[in-house]
Design a protein around this motif. Sequence first.
Motif, PDB file in Angstrom:
ATOM      1  N   ALA A 172       0.825  -1.211   0.000  1.00  0.00           N
ATOM      2  CA  ALA A 172       0.000   0.000   0.000  1.00  0.00           C
ATOM      3  C   ALA A 172       0.857   1.259   0.000  1.00  0.00           C
ATOM      4  CB  ALA A 172      -0.940  -0.006   1.201  1.00  0.00           C
ATOM      5  N   SER A 173       2.015   1.206   0.670  1.00  0.00           N
ATOM      6  CA  SER A 173       2.874   2.386   0.768  1.00  0.00           C
ATOM      7  C   SER A 173       3.482   2.781  -0.574  1.00  0.00           C
ATOM      8  CB  SER A 173       4.001   2.131   1.776  1.00  0.00           C
ATOM      9  OG  SER A 173       4.764   1.010   1.381  1.00  0.00           O
ATOM     10  N   LEU A 174       3.468   1.871  -1.559  1.00  0.00           N
ATOM     11  CA  LEU A 174       3.981   2.199  -2.887  1.00  0.00           C
ATOM     12  C   LEU A 174       2.880   2.663  -3.834  1.00  0.00           C
ATOM     13  CD1 LEU A 174       6.589  -0.650  -3.519  1.00  0.00           C
ATOM     14  CD2 LEU A 174       6.972   1.652  -2.631  1.00  0.00           C
ATOM     15  N   CYS A 212      -0.503   7.629  -1.615  1.00  0.00           N
ATOM     16  CA  CYS A 212       0.359   8.743  -1.233  1.00  0.00           C
ATOM     17  C   CYS A 212      -0.451   9.753  -0.417  1.00  0.00           C
ATOM     18  CB  CYS A 212       0.931   9.435  -2.475  1.00  0.00           C
ATOM     19  SG  CYS A 212       1.631   8.301  -3.700  1.00  0.00           S
ATOM     20  N   GLU A 213       0.209  10.446   0.471  1.00  0.00           N
ATOM     21  CA  GLU A 213      -0.482  11.410   1.332  1.00  0.00           C
ATOM     22  C   GLU A 213      -0.032  12.831   1.018  1.00  0.00           C
ATOM     23  OE1 GLU A 213      -1.389  12.166   6.113  1.00  0.00           O
ATOM     24  OE2 GLU A 213      -0.590  10.243   5.416  1.00  0.00           O
ATOM     25  N   PHE A 272      10.047   6.522  -4.652  1.00  0.00           N
ATOM     26  CA  PHE A 272       9.499   5.434  -3.848  1.00  0.00           C
ATOM     27  C   PHE A 272      10.638   4.601  -3.250  1.00  0.00           C
ATOM     28  CE2 PHE A 272       5.710   6.231  -6.519  1.00  0.00           C
ATOM     29  CZ  PHE A 272       4.769   6.334  -5.504  1.00  0.00           C
ATOM     30  N   ASP A 273      10.348   3.937  -2.163  1.00  0.00           N
ATOM     31  CA  ASP A 273      11.349   3.171  -1.418  1.00  0.00           C
ATOM     32  C   ASP A 273      11.874   1.991  -2.245  1.00  0.00           C
ATOM     33  OD1 ASP A 273      11.912   0.740   0.629  1.00  0.00           O
ATOM     34  OD2 ASP A 273      12.381   2.657   1.590  1.00  0.00           O
ATOM     35  N   GLN A 290      11.507  -1.613  -0.523  1.00  0.00           N
ATOM     36  CA  GLN A 290      10.174  -2.195  -0.638  1.00  0.00           C
ATOM     37  C   GLN A 290       9.919  -2.710  -2.046  1.00  0.00           C
ATOM     38  OE1 GLN A 290       7.637   1.052   0.840  1.00  0.00           O
ATOM     39  NE2 GLN A 290       7.090  -0.286   2.545  1.00  0.00           N
TER      40      GLN A 290
END
Length: 241
Positions: free
Chosen positions: A172-174, A177-178, A185-186, A189
Amino acid sequence: MSAAIEVMRHHRSIRKFTEQALSADQIEAIMASAQAASSSSFLQASAVIRVTDPELRTQVMALCGNQPYIGGAAEFWVFCADFHRHLQWVPEARTGFAEQLLIGAIDTALMGQNALTAAESLGLGGVFIGAVRNQPFELCALLELPKGVIPLFGLCLGYPAQDPEPKPRLPASLMFCENGYPARFDEGQMQAYDEQVQQYYRTRTGGNKDMSWTGQIGETLAKEARPFMLEFLHRQGFCLR
């Protein structure tokens, strides 16, 4: 967790089906669920062709790379963006704008997802078929699609004859976005996800496919897909201005 969330989180594409037909009540419920999808400006800019004639289904399948599940599914529907219906009743309406292609594509995609989710909630399975765009000129002739209508994707539906594991999605973190898009991107991950996808393909294919997600991106985006598409859209009255 709600039953609806459980259904959506456990989606799998089903490509093998039993010979059992869907009931009239099931078909009606899936259609009603599809029509309940959101619609931009309430234009309802979609049409769905349910292909029930066996010979016609065979011809459609041939235009879609002869994918056998098109013929093996209990139901095969072709989802189209449609502005022809609007012009039939409001001849003075202005069409052909690029924004209208987006409206038709978004409305129709929402309908398709609603239809599949409804089917899955009934214990059915399905798979979307992008190959309806492989030979769109021929498919339009076969399905008698007039100017103002374009086929976007197909949907096979039926009772599953396989039980594949869900395909791993991006963390989800990829994807979420907030307050803005990140500068980068990391990488860690991304690498972990690449390895997860690679293992998924090895397991699913018995070692015959060994590809990461970034490898798949590189292969898929190495060349232009369907270079005839703009010409087709223009012929059908889309993206003229």
